[in-house]
Design a protein around this motif. Sequence first.
Motif, PDB file in Angstrom:
ATOM      1  N   MET A   1      -6.981   2.796   2.992  1.00 45.45           N
ATOM      2  CA  MET A   1      -6.796   1.786   1.953  1.00 45.45           C
ATOM      3  C   MET A   1      -7.981   1.785   0.997  1.00 45.45           C
ATOM      4  O   MET A   1      -9.120   1.988   1.413  1.00 45.45           O
ATOM      5  CB  MET A   1      -6.645   0.403   2.594  1.00 45.45           C
ATOM      6  CG  MET A   1      -5.331   0.201   3.318  1.00 45.45           C
ATOM      7  SD  MET A   1      -5.192  -1.444   4.085  1.00 45.45           S
ATOM      8  CE  MET A   1      -5.925  -1.121   5.697  1.00 45.45           C
ATOM      9  N   ASP A   2      -7.699   1.537  -0.269  1.00 52.46           N
ATOM     10  CA  ASP A   2      -8.734   1.459  -1.302  1.00 52.46           C
ATOM     11  C   ASP A   2      -8.816   0.010  -1.778  1.00 52.46           C
ATOM     12  O   ASP A   2      -8.197  -0.371  -2.783  1.00 52.46           O
ATOM     13  CB  ASP A   2      -8.398   2.402  -2.456  1.00 52.46           C
ATOM     14  CG  ASP A   2      -9.405   2.320  -3.597  1.00 52.46           C
ATOM     15  OD1 ASP A   2     -10.476   1.716  -3.403  1.00 52.46           O
ATOM     16  OD2 ASP A   2      -9.097   2.843  -4.681  1.00 52.46           O
ATOM     17  N   LEU A   3      -9.580  -0.804  -1.070  1.00 50.03           N
ATOM     18  CA  LEU A   3      -9.657  -2.221  -1.407  1.00 50.03           C
ATOM     19  C   LEU A   3     -10.467  -2.465  -2.670  1.00 50.03           C
ATOM     20  O   LEU A   3     -10.209  -3.431  -3.402  1.00 50.03           O
ATOM     21  CB  LEU A   3     -10.237  -3.004  -0.229  1.00 50.03           C
ATOM     22  CG  LEU A   3      -9.411  -2.942   1.059  1.00 50.03           C
ATOM     23  CD1 LEU A   3     -10.058  -3.781   2.152  1.00 50.03           C
ATOM     24  CD2 LEU A   3      -7.971  -3.389   0.820  1.00 50.03           C
ATOM     25  N   ASP A   4     -11.438  -1.600  -2.950  1.00 48.28           N
ATOM     26  CA  ASP A   4     -12.183  -1.737  -4.200  1.00 48.28           C
ATOM     27  C   ASP A   4     -11.254  -1.537  -5.393  1.00 48.28           C
ATOM     28  O   ASP A   4     -11.308  -2.275  -6.383  1.00 48.28           O
ATOM     29  CB  ASP A   4     -13.332  -0.731  -4.263  1.00 48.28           C
ATOM     30  CG  ASP A   4     -14.453  -1.063  -3.286  1.00 48.28           C
ATOM     31  OD1 ASP A   4     -14.571  -2.238  -2.892  1.00 48.28           O
ATOM     32  OD2 ASP A   4     -15.207  -0.132  -2.912  1.00 48.28           O
TER      33      ASP A   4
ATOM     34  N   PRO B   1      -2.490   2.329  -4.353  1.00 43.98           N
ATOM     35  CA  PRO B   1      -2.321   3.688  -3.831  1.00 43.98           C
ATOM     36  C   PRO B   1      -3.249   3.948  -2.640  1.00 43.98           C
ATOM     37  O   PRO B   1      -4.454   3.685  -2.704  1.00 43.98           O
ATOM     38  CB  PRO B   1      -2.690   4.577  -5.020  1.00 43.98           C
ATOM     39  CG  PRO B   1      -2.580   3.700  -6.222  1.00 43.98           C
ATOM     40  CD  PRO B   1      -2.967   2.336  -5.754  1.00 43.98           C
ATOM     41  N   LEU B   2      -2.687   4.468  -1.569  1.00 45.83           N
ATOM     42  CA  LEU B   2      -3.494   4.897  -0.438  1.00 45.83           C
ATOM     43  C   LEU B   2      -4.231   6.183  -0.795  1.00 45.83           C
ATOM     44  O   LEU B   2      -3.687   7.047  -1.486  1.00 45.83           O
ATOM     45  CB  LEU B   2      -2.612   5.124   0.789  1.00 45.83           C
ATOM     46  CG  LEU B   2      -1.982   3.867   1.399  1.00 45.83           C
ATOM     47  CD1 LEU B   2      -0.918   4.253   2.423  1.00 45.83           C
ATOM     48  CD2 LEU B   2      -3.029   2.971   2.042  1.00 45.83           C
ATOM     49  N   SER B   3      -5.447   6.298  -0.320  1.00 45.07           N
ATOM     50  CA  SER B   3      -6.230   7.518  -0.540  1.00 45.07           C
ATOM     51  C   SER B   3      -5.970   8.488   0.604  1.00 45.07           C
ATOM     52  O   SER B   3      -5.957   8.091   1.780  1.00 45.07           O
ATOM     53  CB  SER B   3      -7.722   7.177  -0.598  1.00 45.07           C
ATOM     54  OG  SER B   3      -8.001   6.272  -1.643  1.00 45.07           O
TER      55      SER B   3
ATOM     56  N   PHE C   1       0.855  -1.191   0.000  1.00 44.32           N
ATOM     57  CA  PHE C   1       0.000   0.000   0.000  1.00 44.32           C
ATOM     58  C   PHE C   1       0.891   1.240   0.000  1.00 44.32           C
ATOM     59  O   PHE C   1       1.520   1.562   1.002  1.00 44.32           O
ATOM     60  CB  PHE C   1      -0.932  -0.020   1.216  1.00 44.32           C
ATOM     61  CG  PHE C   1      -1.890  -1.182   1.203  1.00 44.32           C
ATOM     62  CD1 PHE C   1      -3.059  -1.124   0.459  1.00 44.32           C
ATOM     63  CD2 PHE C   1      -1.607  -2.340   1.909  1.00 44.32           C
ATOM     64  CE1 PHE C   1      -3.937  -2.200   0.431  1.00 44.32           C
ATOM     65  CE2 PHE C   1      -2.477  -3.425   1.885  1.00 44.32           C
ATOM     66  CZ  PHE C   1      -3.639  -3.354   1.145  1.00 44.32           C
ATOM     67  N   SER C   2       0.943   1.900  -1.138  1.00 44.71           N
ATOM     68  CA  SER C   2       1.882   3.009  -1.336  1.00 44.71           C
ATOM     69  C   SER C   2       1.223   4.372  -1.090  1.00 44.71           C
ATOM     70  O   SER C   2       0.028   4.530  -1.340  1.00 44.71           O
ATOM     71  CB  SER C   2       2.419   2.973  -2.770  1.00 44.71           C
ATOM     72  OG  SER C   2       3.150   1.793  -2.996  1.00 44.71           O
ATOM     73  N   PRO C   3       2.031   5.346  -0.616  1.00 41.98           N
ATOM     74  CA  PRO C   3       3.458   5.256  -0.333  1.00 41.98           C
ATOM     75  C   PRO C   3       3.726   4.458   0.942  1.00 41.98           C
ATOM     76  O   PRO C   3       2.950   4.544   1.898  1.00 41.98           O
ATOM     77  CB  PRO C   3       3.879   6.721  -0.157  1.00 41.98           C
ATOM     78  CG  PRO C   3       2.625   7.412   0.314  1.00 41.98           C
ATOM     79  CD  PRO C   3       1.495   6.709  -0.366  1.00 41.98           C
TER      80      PRO C   3
END
Length: 391
Positions: A151-154, A141-143, A119-121
């Motif tokens: 986290m954007d699991l979708d 990419p983290l939101s 999960f970046s950065p």
Amino acid sequence: MSYDFDRVINQRNTHSLKWDAMDSRLGLSHPDMLPMWVADMDFAAPPEVADMLRLIADRGVFGYFGDDRDYKRAVCDWMATRHQFDVDPDWITTSHGVVAAIGSALHSFSQPGDGVVIFSPVYHVFGNTIRAAGRQVIESPLSLVQGRYEMDLDGLATQIDTKTKLVILCSPHNPGGRVWSRQELVDLCKFCEAHDLLLISDEIHLDLVFEGNRHCVTANAYPDIADRLITLTAASKTFNLAAAMTGNVMISNAQLREAFMTTVKGTGSYSPNRVGIEMVTSAYTHGAPWLEALLPYLEANRDRFDEAVSRIIPGVRPMKLEATYLAWCDFSETGYSADEVIHRVQDVARIAVNKGPIFGIGGDHWIRFNIACPRATLDDAISRLETAFQV
């Protein structure tokens, strides 16, 4: 007992990576460079650790280590007392640090070309290790939501395929200092279940959590994840013991644990560092008062640094750290280019930092500062930044 975190300890010319390798690693050779890059602290470790080292030195015999019962008991007691995580000693395998454990896990549970999610950065060594192992890095990419990461699991669901085998979580998060909520961890665990992914939860910063936040061990958040979970901890960040090179690998699933150990044995790295084990055992057994004194000092450093950089560099947005001692600052609204910012920080202020892009997607225009230092050192850094951005 009182602890003097204000004491400035001269570490130059001591073979310190942080203080003596700025030239070889970063190309920064000015004799007055101030290191705020490598994630270790400038504080003396708990005195009981030094006492243990003196006992070892006085004994004068430095043979192979054996009988890890005291070490495992210390780890289990620490996890139970501070994190309400009941660990069976048989679950614990010792590694030569958390990164070594991640490398062993990659070789144990994936094949060359397989995908590994981060999960970046995020801590840049994750990606480096994955690539060096011949695996594919999948950056989710983290939101950035109201100044903190989510986290954007979708979105991640659209990035993975049948060759994706592993997820590496940094909890608490480095460099953003996020303490993931129980629900966020549950959601991630269920995602891993649904997509048949193994989860590596790197919880090396779990003890460095500030007031108003509480770390939840991933294994406690969703017990059903146990059969596909590897939990990594270490005393290195908590007690400033990076030199111990000792990590704790906790795997409750016997089949996973055996597969992991087979890989470790195949590398010949199964014999632990005797001195490191003794240091860790002493720290976990006696170090709680030291940690309780350290945390408010670090929190005060966080607040002091955030207030100062926001005031002296208009447009800078420090992320409010919930954990760790790694200030993560967004320079995108300052009006300076990324190159100009780095020039002012490293060339004018003479402060060695970690540049945001090395942490992956979302790191552009960010800088990570290590603020685990005596107050006088922190104030020196603030003064340097003020001068550099007034030029």
